[in-house]
Design an enzyme around this catalytic site. Structure first.
Site, mmCIF file in Angstrom:
data_model
loop_
_atom_site.group_PDB
_atom_site.id
_atom_site.type_symbol
_atom_site.label_atom_id
_atom_site.label_comp_id
_atom_site.label_asym_id
_atom_site.label_seq_id
_atom_site.Cartn_x
_atom_site.Cartn_y
_atom_site.Cartn_z
ATOM 1 N N SER A 147 0.823 -0.990 -0.441
ATOM 2 C CA SER A 147 0.324 0.140 -0.012
ATOM 3 C C SER A 147 1.027 1.218 -0.106
ATOM 4 C CB SER A 147 -1.405 0.310 1.225
ATOM 5 O OG SER A 147 -2.129 0.530 1.227
ATOM 6 N N ARG A 217 -11.732 6.547 10.366
ATOM 7 C CA ARG A 217 -10.955 4.737 10.691
ATOM 8 C C ARG A 217 -12.049 4.306 9.642
ATOM 9 N NH1 ARG A 217 -6.863 2.564 9.715
ATOM 10 N NH2 ARG A 217 -6.408 0.172 11.610
ATOM 11 N N ASP A 313 -8.812 -6.494 -4.500
ATOM 12 C CA ASP A 313 -8.552 -4.900 -3.927
ATOM 13 C C ASP A 313 -9.216 -4.133 -4.007
ATOM 14 O OD1 ASP A 313 -7.016 -2.928 -2.950
ATOM 15 O OD2 ASP A 313 -5.413 -4.088 -3.244
ATOM 16 N N HIS A 346 -7.574 -4.880 0.416
ATOM 17 C CA HIS A 346 -6.866 -4.733 -0.548
ATOM 18 C C HIS A 346 -6.025 -4.710 1.142
ATOM 19 C CE1 HIS A 346 -4.099 -0.809 -0.270
ATOM 20 N NE2 HIS A 346 -4.297 -0.689 0.939
ATOM 21 N N ASP A 347 -6.585 -5.768 2.916
ATOM 22 C CA ASP A 347 -6.143 -5.767 3.441
ATOM 23 C C ASP A 347 -5.313 -7.222 3.071
ATOM 24 O OD1 ASP A 347 -5.654 -3.913 5.390
ATOM 25 O OD2 ASP A 347 -7.350 -4.525 6.846
#
Lengths: 369, 191
Positions: A147, A217, A313, A346-347
């Site tokens: 990222s 967040r 992602d 994405h994680d």
């Protein structure tokens, strides 16, 4: 693996891309493994938005504080510290030990706060190069990150082509899309419109813009997970209820999860830092000075590349990584590209999908020392 | 002589090579070691991609069915499609793409016109299963088999010239009744 966080002080000014100058700065870092005699086995690990220099291992006085990439880095792990000397670092402008908005401004004796300058990916890499000098590393065997960390690994090949032999660029993008910037702007607006923000001077007011940080967040978390992964993990399951409440308390598990993540984040993360990091993301665009031509921008790079993307992602989709791949092909770089179909979004770059780890293990195994 | 060695003989030293469906990268590694020909492989299978990385071969995990848009016109001397064409759904666009990005293409495939395959269909009445075609019809990556004649017809239709042709049986060249006696065909073609 017990590790000890360290700090290095740099008293020569650092001219920042945005025009400001940091008179002096500190970098928090950790190292794992031993630097070999030839100094040829150093690997720089670059972190993403909310992580730090604490990449692997635990602390003697805090055994539950495990490094954020402990599954990847350590003895016998894909980035094997029996073979490599791994350097974790906290970029400047962050809030985990390196100089940032929460640090003391030498000119005023008070925390920098809103006066801390905006820093860029290029600035982070320039500061990391000072750390490399300090550690006696002329040339990294590799720079690796996912990222925002991947942007730093990529930028290393552009800022210091001679100082990095391999770049491992995971879940990356060569520049943010309008949608990416839009999400960042919503997060920033959440923070800046929080009445406790005080224009960034909230430290002296003794408050924290918690509401803004929480919402920032929560938005971030939505973009880190795929739709499928979120549905798989939470579904439409109700939280401690057998029927909807017909009120605005938590009904669904996903709401509870987001609130929990938001609360946790607001406890440890600094709002001024969040604003600056999202700006660094937005501004990053190495092709800008080449009329948007990524291949022209990458012509400077001399490193060998491993690019990894994840099919699920949608934040930095595989098509973004393929832009980097195409630019490197145009430059005939030594290059491999892995498109992993792990479902997590994405994680996924933080998780230990066996094929993802096998690819990294194989790649590191072929890096000559 | 192996197919890899046969193909390598056609590749001039230092040539730029793209190997589509490169498997574990054996051919690319061989071309680098014997012809100093640098190249990239394209492969979709996870395990094979990892093998390529282990073999220190440049590999790009992509689906050939999506075309070759990652590659610029004329960016390779040879685009190789080794025993992969029978696994592709749409041969025509891929053949055109190969000769867009490459000066020449090298294509190999198991010859479905080989006498044993014909025998299995006509006398035994079932789909051929052999050393070259080891799969059962219901569990095979192969979707479009062809014979030498079929492949040459396709080339003619697309305006592709056959520059060289090698037909093999047990690694040995077959020089007569090729479409009947050859089990593997290797072609070098250009636009």
């Amino acid at each position: 693996m017990i590790v000890v966080p360290q700090k290095a002080l740099f008293d020569q000014p650092l001219a920042l891309k945005g025009g400001a100058t940091l008179p002096a700065f500190e970098i928090a870092y950790e190292t794992y493994g031993e630097l070999n005699a030839a100094r040829s086995n150093a690997v720089l690990v670059c972190h993403a938005l909310n992580a730090s220099h604490h990449v692997a291992g635990t602390y003697a006085d805090d055994p539950n504080n495990i490094g954020w990439w402990d599954n990847m880095v350590g003895p016998g792990k894909p980035l094997d510290t029996n073979r490599f000397f791994v350097v974790g670092n906290n970029y400047i402008g962050s809030c985990f030990g390196s100089t940032g908005p929460t640090s003391t401004n030498p000119a005023t004796g008070k925390p920098w706060g809103a006066d801390f300058p905006l820093v860029t990916v290029e600035d982070w890499v320039a500061a990391q190069a000072r750390l490399a000098d300090y550690l006696g590393i002329e040339r990294f065997a590799a720079a690796i990150g996912g990222s925002l960390g991947a942007m730093q690994a990529l930028q290393w090949t552009l800022s210091f082509p001679e100082r990095v032999r391999h770049a491992i660029v995971i879940a990356a993008t060569p520049r943010l899309t309008a949608q990416n910037i839009a999400f960042n702007e919503v997060a920033r607006q959440a923070i800046m419109t929080d009445p406790d923000f005080h224009g960034g001077h909230y430290y002296e007011q003794g408050v924290v813009p918690r509401r803004g940080l929480r919402i920032a967040r929560m938005i971030g978390h939505i973009t880190y997970l795929s739709d499928d992964a979120m549905m798989e993990k939470f579904g439409r399951v109700l939280r401690g209820k057998i029927a909807p409440g017909y009120d605005f308390d938590v009904d669904f598990e996903i709401e509870s999860y987001l609130r929990h993540q938001g609360d946790k984040f607001a406890d440890y993360f600094d709002a001024n830092t969040y604003l600056r990091i999202t700006k660094a993301l937005d501004y990053y665009d190495p092709a800008a000075e080449f009329g948007g031509d990524i291949a022209a921008a990458m012509a400077r790079a001399k490193a060998n590349f491993l690019i990894i993307s994840f099919a699920s992602d949608w934040r930095f989709a595989p098509s973004r990584s393929r832009e980097i791949v195409r630019a490197l092909l145009d430059n005939r770089r030594v290059l491999s590209y892995v498109e992993n179909d792990a479902p997590h979004g994405h994680d996924a770059f933080l998780l230990d999908d066996p094929r993802y780890f096998a690819a990294l293990r194989a790649y590191f195994g072929n890096i000559e020392l | 002589m192996t197919e890899t060695e046969m193909i390598a003989r056609w590749v001039v030293p230092g040539a730029r090579v793209l190997d589509l469906g490169c498997g574990d990268g054996t051919l690319l590694k061989h071309l680098w070691q014997t012809r100093q020909a640098p190249g990239y492989g394209v492969e979709i299978d996870d395990a094979q991609v990892i093998e390529c990385i282990s073999n220190d071969v440049n590999v790009l995990q992509m689906d050939l069915e999506d075309g070759l848009s990652a590659f610029r016109d004329d960016s390779f001397d040879y685009v190789i499609l080794s025993e992969t064409i029978q696994t592709i759904h749409r041969q025509e666009p891929l053949m055109r793409e190969m000769l867009r990005v490459g000066r020449e293409a090298i294509v190999s495939f198991p010859n479905f016109g080989f006498w044993r395959a014909r025998l299995q269909i006509t006398l035994e009445g079932h789909m051929p299963v052999s050393e070259e075609l080891p799969y059962q019809w219901y569990d095979t990556p192969n979707v479009h088999h062809c014979t030498l004649i079929d492949f040459e017809d396709l080339c003619a239709k697309l305006g592709i010239r056959v520059l060289e042709r090698l037909v093999l049986r047990d690694g040995k060249p077959v020089t007569w009744l090729r479409n009947l006696l050859g089990s593997l065909a290797i072609y070098r073609v250009s636009m």
